[in-house]
Design an enzyme around this catalytic site. Structure first.
Site, short mmCIF file in Angstrom:
data_model
loop_
_atom_site.label_atom_id
_atom_site.label_comp_id
_atom_site.label_asym_id
_atom_site.label_seq_id
_atom_site.Cartn_x
_atom_site.Cartn_y
_atom_site.Cartn_z
CB VAL A 1 -0.89 -0.20 1.32
CG1 VAL A 1 -1.32 1.30 1.14
CG2 VAL A 1 -1.80 -1.23 1.01
CB ALA B 1 5.11 2.74 0.92
CE LYS B 2 5.31 -1.26 7.86
NZ LYS B 2 6.11 -0.84 9.25
N GLY B 3 4.29 -2.82 3.25
CA GLY B 3 3.75 -3.64 2.50
C GLY B 3 3.08 -5.33 3.84
CG ASP C 1 7.84 -3.95 9.39
OD1 ASP C 1 7.42 -2.34 10.46
OD2 ASP C 1 6.24 -4.35 10.78
#
Ligand code: GLU
Length: 433
Positions: free
Chosen positions: A77, A122-124, A163
Site C-alpha cells: 500500500v 508505504a507498507k507491505g 519490519d
C-alpha cells in the site's frame, strides 16, 4: 469541518473508510481526524489523507519443501507519495491484513514528514507466520511477492525495508529479484540490506538508537537523565532488544523485558548482555535464571520511569492503559496505543512519545542508506550516528515546541507537523487534472 470519529463516517466517504470501525486503521484515522480538526483542514483534503493512494493485493503460491502448494495473501500500500517515493517496511505475520497495512502505511507518511525525509508513506505485508517455514520457502515467497509487486516499487517509486518477521536476508532477496528482472544491480530499491550489497552501517540498530534519543530528550524535560532512569521494554525483537542494550550501556536500569512467550523482572536491573546470550541459546527471554518471571500484562504495569512498548499494535488499550504506572511511554512499536488507551494515558498524566517520532530512527537511517546507494559513496559509522542524533533531536524539538505553544499532547503535535507538511505538499503541487 468534517472529522472522522470512528463511528460517524460521512456517507460521502469512499467505501473503504466506511468499513474500518475498529483496529489499527480506525485508530490511525481517528488520529488523523484529530490533527485535521486542529489544523482546520478542509473535507476534501482530510478524505484524501484518510485514503490510500495506491494498493495492490496479490496471491502468492508457494511450493513447500514437501512438494505441496500453499497460497498466501500479500499487500503493498502506498498511502501517500506527494513528498517523494513511498517508504516503509515489509511485514511477515499471520495477523497481516489489508487494513493493518493501510494503517501502517499512513503512519509511515506522517513519520517521514515529521523527521523531514523526502518520502511518502508505504507498507507491505504477507499473511504468513515466517517462523513456520524454512529459509528456502521464505525465499520463494519473497521472490514471488517481489515479482508480483514489481510495477509498484523502485528507487524512485517505493522502497521497502525490514519490519516484523523480515530482515536483511529478505531485503537481499527483494533486491536480487528486482535487479535480475531489470537487468542490472539496483541497491537503492530496498533499505535494511546486508552491508556487503550496499547496506548502511548503523541500520540494524537505528530504530532502537532513535528510541533512546527521544526517550532521553523527553525525560530531560523533567530533569531525569537516562543513566538514572528505570525502564521496562515490551518486545525483545529488533527494536526492543537493541533499545535494552543501548539503555543498559548508558547506565539505565532496564528492570523488565518481555517477548511473546513471557517476561522478566529484576528490580536492580537486568544483565542485558546475559539476557541476549540466553535468547541466543533458547530463542526466548523466558526462563532467564537471574530474574523473576512475569507476564506481558504485568510488564506493562511495572512501576518504572519509562515504558517502551516495542512489539505490536494495540497493546495499550482501554484495559491495559489503566494499569500503566510509568511516567513516560516511548512508542518503539508502530501503533502500540489504541485511541481509547491514548486518552486514558493522557488523563492519567502519562507523557506518550508517539511512534511516528520515537521509532523514526529506522527510516532515518534507511534514508541515509538510500542516499549512500544513490551516490555510491559510503559514510562511516560515526557520521551516521551523528546525523541520526541530529535528526532525532530536531524532530523531538519541533514536536515538543509545538506541543508547548499550542498546549497539545506530543502525539497531536507530531501528527499536526506530519499532516501539515503533507497537506502543504498537496496544495503546492495542485490537483491533476
Ligand atoms: N519498518 C520500519 C518502520 O516501521 C522502517 C521502515 C523503513 O525503513 O522504510 O519505521
Amino acid at each position: 469541518m468534517t472529522t472522522f470519529p470512528v463511528d460517524e463516517t460521512p456517507d460521502t466517504a469512499p467505501t473503504d473508510i466506511v468499513t474500518a470501525r475498529t483496529g489499527p486503521l480506525a485508530d490511525a484515522r481517528a488520529q488523523l481526524a484529530k490533527a485535521a480538526e486542529i489544523l482546520d483542514l478542509d473535507d476534501g483534503m482530510h478524505q484524501m489523507l484518510a485514503t490510500s493512494r495506491r494498493e495492490i493485493n496479490v496471491t502468492i503460491p508457494l511450493r513447500r519443501d514437501d512438494g505441496t502448494v500453499e497460497l498466501f495473501s500479500g499487500y503493498r500500500v502506498q498511502h501517500n507519495v506527494s513528498r517523494g517515493p513511498g517508504k516503509g517496511g515489509l511485514r511477515y505475520s499471520k495477523h497481516v491484513d489489508l487494513d493493518e497495512v493501510r494503517a501502517l502505511a499512513m503512519l509511515m507518511t506522517w513519520k517521514c514528514a515529521v523527521v523531514e525525509l523526502p518520502y511518502g508513506g508505504a507498507k507491505g505485508g504477507v499473511t504468513i507466520d515466517a517462523r513456520s517455514y524454512s529459509p528456502g520457502e521464505l525465499e520463494r515467497v519473497t521472490r514471488r511477492y517481489t515479482s508480483e509487486i514489481m510495477p509498484m516499487i523502485g528507487p524512485e517509486r517505493d522502497i521497502p525495508a525490514p519490519d516484523l518477521g523480515t530482515d536483511e536476508r529478505t531485503m537481499a532477496w527483494i533486491m536480487d529479484t528486482y535487479s535480475v528482472n531489470k537487468g542490472y544491480t539496483i541497491p537503492a530499491v530496498v533499505t535494511g540490506k546486508p552491508l556487503e550489497i550496499g547496506g548502511s552501517l548503523g541500520r540494524p540498530t537505528a530504530t532502537s538508537a532513535g528510541v533512546v534519543h527521544t526517550l532521553a530528550a523527553a525525560i530531560a524535560e523533567r530533569g531525569l537523565r537516562t543513566k538514572d532512569a528505570s525502564v521496562a521494554i515490551q518486545g525483545f525483537g529488533k527494536v526492543g532488544s537493541h533499545a535494552a542494550w543501548i539503555l543498559h550501556e548508558q547506565g539505565a536500569r532496564v528492570v523488565g523485558v518481555s517477548d511473546e512467550f513471557g517476561g522478566l523482572f529484576r528490580a536492580e536491573g537486568l544483565n542485558i548482555p546475559a539476557v541476549f546470550k540466553h535468547v541466543e541459546r533458547t530463542g526466548s527471554v523466558v526462563d532467564f535464571p537471574e530474574a523473576q518471571a512475569i507476564s506481558n500484562t504485568e510488564l506493562l504495569a511495572l512501576e518504572v520511569d519509562v515504558l517502551v512498548p516495542a512489539a505490536v499494535e494495540g497493546v495499550l488499550d482501554d484495559s491495559t492503559a489503566r494499569t500503566v504506572r510509568a511516567r513516560w511511554v516511548v512508542e518503539g512499536a508502530n501503533g502500540p496505543t489504541t485511541a481509547a488507551g491514548d486518552k486514558i494515558l493522557a488523563d492519567a498524566g502519562v507523557v506518550v512519545v508517539p511512534d511516528i517520532l520515537a521509532n523514526a530512527g529506522g527510516v532515518v537511517v534507511s534514508y541515509f542508506e538510500w542516499v549512500q546507494a544513490n551516490q555510491a559513496y559510503w559514510w562511516t559509522l560515526p557520521e551516521i550516528e551523528e546525523k541520526l542524533a541530529d535528526r532525532m533531536r530536531k524532530g523531538y524539538a519541533d514536536v515538543a515546541n509545538l506541543a508547548q505553544r499550542q498546549d497539545l499532547s506530543l502525539r497531536d503535535a507530531a501528527l499536526c507537523i506530519g499532516v501539515r507538511r503533507v497537506a502543504e505538499a498537496h496544495e503546492i503541487r495542485g490537483l491533476y487534472p
